[in-house]
Design a protein around this motif. Sequence first.
Motif, PDB file in Angstrom:
ATOM      1  N   PHE A 193       0.801  -1.358   0.017  1.00  0.00           N
ATOM      2  CA  PHE A 193      -0.002  -0.018  -0.041  1.00  0.00           C
ATOM      3  C   PHE A 193       0.915   1.328  -0.193  1.00  0.00           C
ATOM      4  CE2 PHE A 193      -3.609  -2.568   1.986  1.00  0.00           C
ATOM      5  CZ  PHE A 193      -4.401  -2.581   1.074  1.00  0.00           C
ATOM      6  N   LEU A 194       1.895   1.308   0.652  1.00  0.00           N
ATOM      7  CA  LEU A 194       2.841   2.492   0.810  1.00  0.00           C
ATOM      8  C   LEU A 194       3.375   2.535  -0.705  1.00  0.00           C
ATOM      9  CD1 LEU A 194       4.527   4.593   2.449  1.00  0.00           C
ATOM     10  CD2 LEU A 194       6.297   2.629   2.978  1.00  0.00           C
ATOM     11  N   VAL A 195       3.913   1.595  -1.261  1.00  0.00           N
ATOM     12  CA  VAL A 195       4.351   1.700  -2.958  1.00  0.00           C
ATOM     13  C   VAL A 195       3.174   2.288  -3.383  1.00  0.00           C
ATOM     14  CG1 VAL A 195       5.209   0.646  -4.936  1.00  0.00           C
ATOM     15  CG2 VAL A 195       6.109  -0.188  -2.552  1.00  0.00           C
ATOM     16  N   VAL A 196       2.070   1.683  -3.517  1.00  0.00           N
ATOM     17  CA  VAL A 196       0.931   2.251  -4.503  1.00  0.00           C
ATOM     18  C   VAL A 196       0.654   3.835  -4.007  1.00  0.00           C
ATOM     19  CG1 VAL A 196      -1.571   2.019  -4.997  1.00  0.00           C
ATOM     20  CG2 VAL A 196      -0.039   0.177  -4.627  1.00  0.00           C
ATOM     21  N   HIS A 197       0.463   4.105  -2.745  1.00  0.00           N
ATOM     22  CA  HIS A 197       0.436   5.495  -2.127  1.00  0.00           C
ATOM     23  C   HIS A 197       1.624   6.417  -2.666  1.00  0.00           C
ATOM     24  CE1 HIS A 197      -1.802   8.279   0.400  1.00  0.00           C
ATOM     25  NE2 HIS A 197      -0.746   8.606   0.810  1.00  0.00           N
ATOM     26  N   LYS A 198       2.538   6.131  -2.592  1.00  0.00           N
ATOM     27  CA  LYS A 198       3.632   6.956  -3.127  1.00  0.00           C
ATOM     28  C   LYS A 198       3.696   7.175  -4.717  1.00  0.00           C
ATOM     29  CE  LYS A 198       7.517   5.017  -3.990  1.00  0.00           C
ATOM     30  NZ  LYS A 198       9.139   4.395  -3.627  1.00  0.00           N
ATOM     31  N   TRP A 199       3.546   6.158  -5.427  1.00  0.00           N
ATOM     32  CA  TRP A 199       3.729   6.241  -6.851  1.00  0.00           C
ATOM     33  C   TRP A 199       2.297   7.020  -7.432  1.00  0.00           C
ATOM     34  CZ3 TRP A 199       7.788   6.622  -9.149  1.00  0.00           C
ATOM     35  CH2 TRP A 199       9.106   6.070  -8.792  1.00  0.00           C
ATOM     36  N   LEU A 200       1.407   6.772  -6.864  1.00  0.00           N
ATOM     37  CA  LEU A 200      -0.019   7.680  -7.239  1.00  0.00           C
ATOM     38  C   LEU A 200       0.233   9.106  -6.820  1.00  0.00           C
ATOM     39  CD1 LEU A 200      -2.848   4.996  -6.622  1.00  0.00           C
ATOM     40  CD2 LEU A 200      -1.880   5.619  -8.616  1.00  0.00           C
TER      41      LEU A 200
END
Length: 379
Positions: free
Chosen positions: A5-12
Amino acid sequence: MRKGFLVVHKWLGLITGVVVFIVAITGCFYAFKEEIQSLYQDYKHVELNDDPYLTPSQVAHIADSIYPQQHIHSINYLGKDKALEVMYYEDDTDTSELIYDAFYVHPTTGEGIKYVDLTAGFFRFILDGHYYLWLPEELGHTVVATSTLIFFFMLITGLILWWPKNKNARKQRFKFKWKETTKWKRKNYDLHNILGFYVISIAMVLCLTGLVWGFGWFAYGSYKLLGGEKSIVYVEPDSPSLKGQAALPTDLMENNMDEMWRRMMLEYPNADNIEVHVPHTDSSTIYISIKPDEGTHYRTDYRFFDQKTLEEVEVNHLWGKYADADATDKLYRMNYDIHIGAIAGLPGKIIAFLASLIIASLPVTGTLVWWGRRKKKKK
């Protein structure tokens, strides 16, 4: 899962951050548009004499004599002690030419007061940024709508990441506990985390109400999901008595338009404004919209009358009489007033303003969090 979720949140966030910032900050400016404009648009306020108000046809003749090349869209009676507003609106999709102007006229003397280009000015600039990022309309609209949808999912991932792992972590999630020794990175992280949590519910509402304009499928799907049964597309009906018939003589059409205006003035004596739309085709109905309240739009009555018989023509879409709307229809009609906070009056607008300001800060603080971790990894 948390790392995912952190990766998704960061890139979005990195992809949509600039768009979210622009849309949110322009929303801040636009929240108090009417209140700010009232401070300098003194030409809308007039001193009345004892003469009766000019009828729509009389106003139309005055406007046509001054601007014969323009086609009148509607005549708006803005309420007591206010000028009449003659609207000109034409949107040529082939040439991308938009005419959106207003001519203000004294309601009893007929004196021309001011001609205003509504496609220009500060708030039009802000609105174009909010809707289109100052890009070509189709491209900008798509970018804003898509980014809004992505931001909605970011709010969900943000809530998951915010959720405390244990009791000790919970203490840092609800309020700032800064000391003199607290570093700026910690303060920035708290600004992103804590302010993000408190604004998340309002941000979701702003996203959802914005998506109603962003995607047709979202507007239609959400309305039907809530149980709506009408069409959400505004369609102006024709006059039943004139289908396949010759057009009414101009003087008879104008007399009928004036008659319906008089009836609406009697039926809605305390209306905030009454807008009479000049029939744009030989068979169009006489369309009059009546806004009962200052500041909100959802209770507006949209009424259509046969040009010849003056009988009311009912419609099977949302934009009819407010009394005919069910709970889902009313909620959908509230969309604009909810989006700008006007549904709760001035306090609601203040909340919408502060929420938009916090939302605008999230891409900034989020980017700084990412940058700080990036530098830490390099070390």
